[in-house]
Design an enzyme around this catalytic site. Sequence first.
Site, mmCIF file in Angstrom:
data_model
loop_
_atom_site.group_PDB
_atom_site.id
_atom_site.type_symbol
_atom_site.label_atom_id
_atom_site.label_comp_id
_atom_site.label_asym_id
_atom_site.label_seq_id
_atom_site.Cartn_x
_atom_site.Cartn_y
_atom_site.Cartn_z
ATOM 1 N N GLY A 57 0.832 -1.205 0.000
ATOM 2 C CA GLY A 57 0.000 0.000 0.000
ATOM 3 C C GLY A 57 0.860 1.246 0.000
ATOM 4 O O GLY A 57 2.052 1.198 0.310
ATOM 5 N N CYS A 84 5.355 -6.083 1.781
ATOM 6 C CA CYS A 84 5.740 -4.675 1.700
ATOM 7 C C CYS A 84 5.090 -3.885 2.850
ATOM 8 O O CYS A 84 5.451 -4.062 4.002
ATOM 9 C CB CYS A 84 5.392 -4.105 0.333
ATOM 10 N N TYR A 85 4.094 -3.036 2.562
ATOM 11 C CA TYR A 85 3.385 -2.351 3.645
ATOM 12 C C TYR A 85 2.816 -3.369 4.624
ATOM 13 O O TYR A 85 2.778 -3.141 5.837
ATOM 14 C CB TYR A 85 2.268 -1.478 3.080
ATOM 15 N N HIS A 175 7.653 -7.600 -3.460
ATOM 16 C CA HIS A 175 6.362 -8.003 -4.029
ATOM 17 C C HIS A 175 6.521 -9.310 -4.808
ATOM 18 O O HIS A 175 6.937 -9.300 -5.969
ATOM 19 C CB HIS A 175 5.820 -6.915 -4.963
ATOM 20 N N GLU A 177 4.209 -11.064 -6.073
ATOM 21 C CA GLU A 177 3.135 -11.251 -7.053
ATOM 22 C C GLU A 177 3.466 -10.724 -8.441
ATOM 23 O O GLU A 177 2.824 -11.113 -9.425
ATOM 24 C CB GLU A 177 1.838 -10.599 -6.563
ATOM 25 N N SER A 228 -24.348 -9.519 -25.264
ATOM 26 C CA SER A 228 -23.605 -8.641 -26.174
ATOM 27 C C SER A 228 -22.882 -9.426 -27.253
ATOM 28 O O SER A 228 -22.473 -8.874 -28.271
ATOM 29 C CB SER A 228 -22.574 -7.826 -25.373
ATOM 30 N N GLY A 229 -22.702 -10.724 -27.015
ATOM 31 C CA GLY A 229 -21.906 -11.523 -27.938
ATOM 32 C C GLY A 229 -20.466 -11.639 -27.497
ATOM 33 O O GLY A 229 -19.693 -12.391 -28.083
ATOM 34 N N GLY A 230 -20.093 -10.886 -26.455
ATOM 35 C CA GLY A 230 -18.749 -10.997 -25.905
ATOM 36 C C GLY A 230 -18.608 -12.244 -25.055
ATOM 37 O O GLY A 230 -19.593 -12.931 -24.750
ATOM 38 N N VAL A 231 -17.394 -12.522 -24.639
ATOM 39 C CA VAL A 231 -17.120 -13.751 -23.893
ATOM 40 C C VAL A 231 -17.869 -13.785 -22.558
ATOM 41 O O VAL A 231 -18.481 -14.792 -22.205
ATOM 42 C CB VAL A 231 -15.604 -13.916 -23.655
ATOM 43 N N ASP A 232 -17.857 -12.684 -21.807
ATOM 44 C CA ASP A 232 -18.428 -12.677 -20.459
ATOM 45 C C ASP A 232 -19.928 -12.961 -20.465
ATOM 46 O O ASP A 232 -20.405 -13.852 -19.764
ATOM 47 C CB ASP A 232 -18.153 -11.340 -19.774
ATOM 48 N N SER A 233 -20.670 -12.190 -21.248
ATOM 49 C CA SER A 233 -22.123 -12.385 -21.262
ATOM 50 C C SER A 233 -22.487 -13.731 -21.887
ATOM 51 O O SER A 233 -23.481 -14.356 -21.504
ATOM 52 C CB SER A 233 -22.826 -11.249 -22.011
ATOM 53 N N SER A 234 -21.676 -14.198 -22.835
ATOM 54 C CA SER A 234 -21.954 -15.490 -23.473
ATOM 55 C C SER A 234 -21.768 -16.642 -22.498
ATOM 56 O O SER A 234 -22.598 -17.551 -22.422
ATOM 57 C CB SER A 234 -21.043 -15.682 -24.692
ATOM 58 N N LYS A 374 -10.955 -12.765 -15.729
ATOM 59 C CA LYS A 374 -11.206 -12.973 -17.151
ATOM 60 C C LYS A 374 -10.688 -14.329 -17.636
ATOM 61 O O LYS A 374 -11.385 -15.038 -18.368
ATOM 62 C CB LYS A 374 -10.537 -11.848 -17.958
#
Length: 518
Positions: A57, A84-85, A175, A177, A228-234, A374
């Site tokens: 942070g 870190c923090y 870090h 990550e 929408s035809g995008g990956v998420d909504s599909s 994602k």
Amino acid sequence: MNCHDRLLIIDFGSQVTQLIARRLRELHVYCEIHPFQKVTDAFLAEFAPKAVIFSGGPASVIDKGSPRPPASVFTLGVPILGICYGQQVMMEMLGGKVERGHGTAEFGRAYVTPTEERLDILNGWFLDAKEQVWMSHGDHVSRIAPGFEVFGTSPNAPFAITADVSRRFFAVQFHPEVHHTPNGKTLYANFVREAGFVGDWTMSAYREQAIAAIREQVGDGKVICGLSGGVDSSVAAVLIHEAIGEQLTCVFVDHGLLRQGEAEQVVTMFRDHYNMPLIHADESDLFLNALEGVSDPEVKRKTIGRLFIDVFQKHATAVGGAKFLAQGTLYPDVIESVSFSGGPSVTIKSHHNVGGLPERMGLKLVEPLRELFKDEVRSLGVELGLPPGFIGRHPFPGPGLAIRCPGEITTEKLAILRQADAVFIDQIRRHALYDEIWQAFVALLPVRTVGVMGDGRTYDYACALRAVTSVDGMTADYYPFTHDFLGETATRIINEVKGINRVTYDITSKPPGTIEWE
């Protein structure tokens, strides 16, 4: 919905906190990020984490009112890792001391060397005597807390790795990550193993849990999904359909700003392959008429967003009796809406959802992907059997080609843009580059230039090719095509697309630019 062992990440405002969660999910460990303000004694009791990680942070633990976790976190009896923090706040709260820089600040690549003492969470480290890490700190620990020992040092961080082995408290100044700490994932793997996680966070398990949760939430009610035809909504639509079948109706709004053949592809896949109820709302005339003469990008976006809501409401009302609205909300959206600063929720762009409809129509939200990143959504899509070519598609913005056509939009310009974009994507596929690129498209510029074709003069549009690499779309670099590729692509576009006589390549990174042109 989740019955897995859970790891809690307490966020103190680091820009890379999401990367911690990504690394853990890659290890098949379920985790959630929550801002420190939300983590109370009651929250900890209810969440019951199997382990806890303190993020980095921007604050200084020396300052009055600096962010702190509740003291009760140290009495849970579970492993804790401070980063870190997170290391500094752990030391400060447990009896150590933190001081300001005075020549000990470190920003960037550093190297940690081990002490003679060994530590289980460092198994696989120090095979080459020292380990590359990424530091980003001004303050430093000047005295470790009672019970802690030192297991690694760097030139400016004598307590780079510390631990109280008996209490299973671990703390690092760097870090692990970020990819600049190449062996960081090994440290996380050792930590979760120390905590007893078995790595059962899989898409197969998630699929079963999500289906059960959807059925419990929805019962015999009707659900509408803005597709929408995008990956998420599909992926969300296919998952919900598997759970409740004919109770789901999808509404696909075709606003006339899609890529070549896109509407047909989406409708065919969902009607024929998945046999799910689908309303194909062809409203292209409505949208294009409303956008006539509009050149300001914000006005374009707001116009499209407003019309999308109106059209969706019209068709959703026609379904009759729907009680639920399904959306493809992802975990990054959830994290952003509960910001570290405690400020107002981040507004999701109007074309990415059907904002306002749940309240206006009295609908309850169904968001089966809100715990996923994602890449996990893509994995779930594979699990559900969506075509690989569809799952791996590049992101496509809600306003579509409207924001890839700076200036006024016309049907002529959209037709030119669709053809040029199709050629560009075909070139990328022919050269087997599609999966190396996060997003690629053509922008049709609002200028005409003089050219020569054959023996004649042309006065046609110029276009810009755009292709970027990215992990999450927050930052991006242009893709380094060869000059041969660019020359070949420019020749094809000029020869095959009537209306373009000049091709450029956009080499702007993000920041300072954005991925899209508007």
